[in-house]
Design a protein around this motif. Structure first.
Motif, PDB file in Angstrom:
ATOM      1  N   ALA A  17       0.829  -1.205   0.000  1.00 39.21           N
ATOM      2  CA  ALA A  17       0.000   0.000   0.000  1.00 39.21           C
ATOM      3  C   ALA A  17       0.863   1.254   0.000  1.00 39.21           C
ATOM      4  O   ALA A  17       0.551   2.243  -0.685  1.00 39.21           O
ATOM      5  N   ALA A  18       1.963   1.227   0.753  1.00 34.03           N
ATOM      6  CA  ALA A  18       2.869   2.371   0.754  1.00 34.03           C
ATOM      7  C   ALA A  18       3.574   2.528  -0.586  1.00 34.03           C
ATOM      8  O   ALA A  18       3.826   3.654  -1.040  1.00 34.03           O
ATOM      9  N   ALA A  19       3.867   1.398  -1.245  1.00 38.73           N
ATOM     10  CA  ALA A  19       4.578   1.450  -2.529  1.00 38.73           C
ATOM     11  C   ALA A  19       3.693   1.961  -3.660  1.00 38.73           C
ATOM     12  O   ALA A  19       4.189   2.550  -4.614  1.00 38.73           O
ATOM     13  N   VAL A  20       2.369   1.733  -3.560  1.00 39.35           N
ATOM     14  CA  VAL A  20       1.455   2.120  -4.649  1.00 39.35           C
ATOM     15  C   VAL A  20       0.528   3.236  -4.189  1.00 39.35           C
ATOM     16  O   VAL A  20      -0.608   3.329  -4.657  1.00 39.35           O
ATOM     17  N   ASN A  21       0.992   4.058  -3.308  1.00 45.68           N
ATOM     18  CA  ASN A  21       0.172   5.126  -2.726  1.00 45.68           C
ATOM     19  C   ASN A  21      -0.612   5.878  -3.807  1.00 45.68           C
ATOM     20  O   ASN A  21      -0.037   6.407  -4.756  1.00 45.68           O
ATOM     21  N   GLY A  22      -1.941   5.890  -3.662  1.00 42.97           N
ATOM     22  CA  GLY A  22      -2.790   6.577  -4.625  1.00 42.97           C
ATOM     23  C   GLY A  22      -3.627   5.644  -5.473  1.00 42.97           C
ATOM     24  O   GLY A  22      -4.641   6.052  -6.031  1.00 42.97           O
ATOM     25  N   LEU A  23      -3.216   4.369  -5.585  1.00 42.44           N
ATOM     26  CA  LEU A  23      -3.983   3.384  -6.331  1.00 42.44           C
ATOM     27  C   LEU A  23      -4.888   2.594  -5.385  1.00 42.44           C
ATOM     28  O   LEU A  23      -4.541   2.373  -4.228  1.00 42.44           O
ATOM     29  N   SER A  24      -6.028   2.148  -5.879  1.00 38.88           N
ATOM     30  CA  SER A  24      -6.961   1.386  -5.067  1.00 38.88           C
ATOM     31  C   SER A  24      -6.372   0.025  -4.711  1.00 38.88           C
ATOM     32  O   SER A  24      -5.737  -0.634  -5.543  1.00 38.88           O
ATOM     33  N   LEU A  25      -6.609  -0.412  -3.465  1.00 34.58           N
ATOM     34  CA  LEU A  25      -6.071  -1.680  -2.990  1.00 34.58           C
ATOM     35  C   LEU A  25      -7.116  -2.792  -2.998  1.00 34.58           C
ATOM     36  O   LEU A  25      -6.826  -3.907  -2.563  1.00 34.58           O
ATOM     37  N   ARG A  26      -8.309  -2.516  -3.482  1.00 33.39           N
ATOM     38  CA  ARG A  26      -9.375  -3.510  -3.436  1.00 33.39           C
ATOM     39  C   ARG A  26      -8.999  -4.752  -4.236  1.00 33.39           C
ATOM     40  O   ARG A  26      -9.087  -5.872  -3.735  1.00 33.39           O
ATOM     41  N   ARG A  27      -8.574  -4.584  -5.486  1.00 29.22           N
ATOM     42  CA  ARG A  27      -8.209  -5.732  -6.310  1.00 29.22           C
ATOM     43  C   ARG A  27      -6.937  -6.402  -5.797  1.00 29.22           C
ATOM     44  O   ARG A  27      -6.778  -7.621  -5.924  1.00 29.22           O
ATOM     45  N   LEU A  28      -6.030  -5.613  -5.254  1.00 33.59           N
ATOM     46  CA  LEU A  28      -4.820  -6.190  -4.682  1.00 33.59           C
ATOM     47  C   LEU A  28      -5.173  -7.155  -3.555  1.00 33.59           C
ATOM     48  O   LEU A  28      -4.676  -8.288  -3.509  1.00 33.59           O
ATOM     49  N   PHE A  29      -6.064  -6.745  -2.650  1.00 37.56           N
ATOM     50  CA  PHE A  29      -6.444  -7.590  -1.521  1.00 37.56           C
ATOM     51  C   PHE A  29      -7.164  -8.846  -1.996  1.00 37.56           C
ATOM     52  O   PHE A  29      -6.829  -9.962  -1.599  1.00 37.56           O
ATOM     53  N   TYR A  30      -8.154  -8.677  -2.867  1.00 34.97           N
ATOM     54  CA  TYR A  30      -8.878  -9.839  -3.380  1.00 34.97           C
ATOM     55  C   TYR A  30      -7.938 -10.785  -4.113  1.00 34.97           C
ATOM     56  O   TYR A  30      -8.054 -12.015  -4.003  1.00 34.97           O
ATOM     57  N   GLY A  31      -7.004 -10.214  -4.875  1.00 35.56           N
ATOM     58  CA  GLY A  31      -6.064 -11.037  -5.622  1.00 35.56           C
ATOM     59  C   GLY A  31      -5.164 -11.861  -4.726  1.00 35.56           C
ATOM     60  O   GLY A  31      -4.898 -13.042  -5.002  1.00 35.56           O
ATOM     61  N   LYS A  32      -4.702 -11.280  -3.619  1.00 35.52           N
ATOM     62  CA  LYS A  32      -3.806 -12.016  -2.727  1.00 35.52           C
ATOM     63  C   LYS A  32      -4.551 -13.115  -1.983  1.00 35.52           C
ATOM     64  O   LYS A  32      -4.007 -14.207  -1.764  1.00 35.52           O
ATOM     65  N   VAL A  33      -5.799 -12.856  -1.579  1.00 34.04           N
ATOM     66  CA  VAL A  33      -6.585 -13.915  -0.942  1.00 34.04           C
ATOM     67  C   VAL A  33      -6.806 -15.061  -1.921  1.00 34.04           C
ATOM     68  O   VAL A  33      -6.618 -16.246  -1.589  1.00 34.04           O
TER      69      VAL A  33
END
Length: 365
Positions: free
Chosen positions: A289-305
Motif C-alpha cells: 500500500a505504501a509502494a502504490v500510494n494513490g492506487l486502489s487496494l481492493r483488487r490487490l487484496f482480493y487477488g492475494k486472498v
C-alpha cells in the motif's frame, strides 16, 4: 459509512495503545526483532531489485519488452504488453517489487489507473530466493521442495490473473499506452536509487510494526484465544489444531508464521505454507500500500486472498498425486518425484487453455 471511518480509526488506535502500554517490553522486543529481520534479510534482498526495476522502467527497457509481449499479455489478460515487466519482476524479485513497478508504469503514463489496479491483483508475489532458500532448503530441508513450491506459486499467480481480469478482458483494449521518454543513465540511476531508499525505509517500518504487534498479541494472550476459535475451521479442512496460531501469525507477518508452521502443521505444512506465501500477510499488504500510494487496494487484496487459496489447492493436488504419502520432514521429501510437477503443469495449462478459449469465444460474439 464514511462518517464512521474517523471514529473506527480512533477506536483501533486506542486499542493498540491500551495493548502496548502494559506490554511495553514485548513491544520493544518485537520492534527490535523486526529491525533485525529488515536489516539482515529484507533490505539486502530487495534493494538491488528496487534499483534494477527503476532502471528498467526509466530507461525504456520495459517498453521494448512490452512490444514483444503485447500480443500474449493483451490476449490472455487484456492488458498492454508493458504489464509483463511488473509481472516478471514480481515473480523474480519478491514482495513488493511487482507492485512498485506497476506504480512506476502508472506514474510514467504507460498504464492507465484502471490497468495498473488490475495488474496489482496478480503481479505482487514472492521471489524464488525466498521460496527455494527459506521455505524449501531452510524449513523443509529440501531445495527440490522449494522449487516445487515456486512452480506452484507461479501457476497460482497466473491463474489469479485470469480470474481477476476475466470480466474485463473480453473487451478490446482501447487505451493507447504512452511510452515514457528515455532518460540519461545517470538520471535513471540517481532517481532509481532514491526511490529504492524510500521504499526500503517504508518496508523496514512496516516489518517492525507487525513484528511488534505479533509480540504484543502473544503477550496479551489474544493470539492463543483466536487460535482456539479457528480450530473448528482447521478441523474441517483436515489441518491439525496446532497449525492455527502459526497461520494467524503468518496472516499478520509472513516470515514469522512460516518459521512457526513446521512445529504443528504436520502433513498440512506445504498447503499452509503455500497459502501464507500466496497471501503475503498484512505486513506485506501494508508495504505494498505504501509502494502504490494513490492506487486502489481492493483488487490487490482480493487477488492475494485468491492467490493463497489457489496455491493451497494446487499444493493439495500435487500431494494427492504423489505415489506414496510422505511425511513433510522425512528424508524422502528431498527426493520428490518429477511427475507431480508435470501433473501440476498439465492442470495449469488445461485451465489456461479453457479460459483463453472462452475469451476468444466471447470476443467473436
Amino acid at each position: 459509512m464514511r462518517r464512521l471511518l474517523p471514529y473506527s480509526a480512533a477506536f483501533l488506535a486506542a486499542i493498540l495503545f491500551c495493548l502496548v502500554v502494559p506490554h511495553a517490553a514485548a513491544a520493544a522486543r518485537g520492534a527490535q526483532e523486526g529491525l533485525d529481520v529488515a536489516l539482515a534479510t529484507a533490505i539486502p534482498a530487495l534493494f538491488p531489485f528496487f534499483v534494477a526495476s527503476g532502471l528498467l522502467i526509466r530507461s525504456g527497457a520495459v517498453s521494448v519488452v512490452g512490444k514483444w509481449c503485447a500480443p500474449l499479455i493483451r490476449r490472455v489478460y487484456g492488458l498492454p504488453g508493458e504489464a509483463a515487466g511488473p509481472l516478471v519482476l514480481g515473480l523474480t524479485g519478491g514482495y513488493p517489487i511487482g507492485a512498485q513497478a506497476a506504480r512506476e508504469l502508472y506514474d510514467a503514463g504507460t498504464l492507465s489507473r484502471e490497468e495498473a489496479e488490475r495488474l496489482l491483483g496478480f503481479c505482487n508475489n514472492t521471489g524464488p530466493a525466498f521460496l527455494i532458500g527459506v521455505c524449501g532448503a531452510g524449513l523443509c530441508g529440501s531445495v527440490r521442495t522449494g522449487v516445487l513450491l515456486y512452480g506452484i506459486h507461479i501457476a497460482a499467480a497466473l491463474l489469479t490473473g485470469l480470474a481477476m481480469t476475466a470480466r474485463e478482458s473480453s473487451q478490446a483494449m482501447r487505451h493507447a499506452s504512452r511510452a515514457p521518454e528515455p532518460l540519461p543513465f545517470s538520471t535513471c540511476l540517481t532517481q532509481s536509487v532514491q526511490q529504492a531508499g524510500r521504499a526500503c525505509l517504508s518496508i523496514t517500518a512496516f516489518i517492525m510494526l507487525f513484528s511488534m504487534l505479533r509480540r504484543v498479541l502473544e503477550a496479551a494472550g489474544i493470539l492463543e484465544h483466536a487460535a482456539v476459535l479457528c480450530t473448528p475451521l482447521l478441523w474441517f479442512l483436515g489441518a491439525p489444531a496446532d497449525a492455527a496460531q502459526p497461520l494467524l501469525v503468518g496472516i499478520l507477518e509472513m516470515t514469522s508464521g512460516l518459521v512457526l508452521l513446521p512445529e504443528g502443521a504436520g502433513r498440512a505444512l506445504l498447503p499452509a505454507m503455500s497459502f501464507v506465501v500466496g497471501f503475503g500477510g498484512l505486513s506485506v499488504l501494508c508495504q505494498t500500500a505504501a509502494a502504490v500510494n494513490g492506487l486502489s487496494l481492493r483488487r490487490l487484496f482480493y487477488g492475494k486472498v485468491l492467490h493463497g487459496l489457489i496455491a493451497a489447492a494446487l499444493t493439495m493436488i500435487v500431494q494427492a498425486i504423489l505415489p506414496h504419502p510422505t511425511p513433510v520432514f522425512s528424508a524422502a521429501l528431498a527426493s520428490l518425484p518429477a511427475h507431480p510437477a508435470a501433473g501440476l503443469l498439465f492442470v495449469s495449462i488445461s485451465i489456461l487453455c479453457v479460459t483463453s478459449s472462452g475469451k476468444k469465444h466471447r470476443n467473436r460474439l
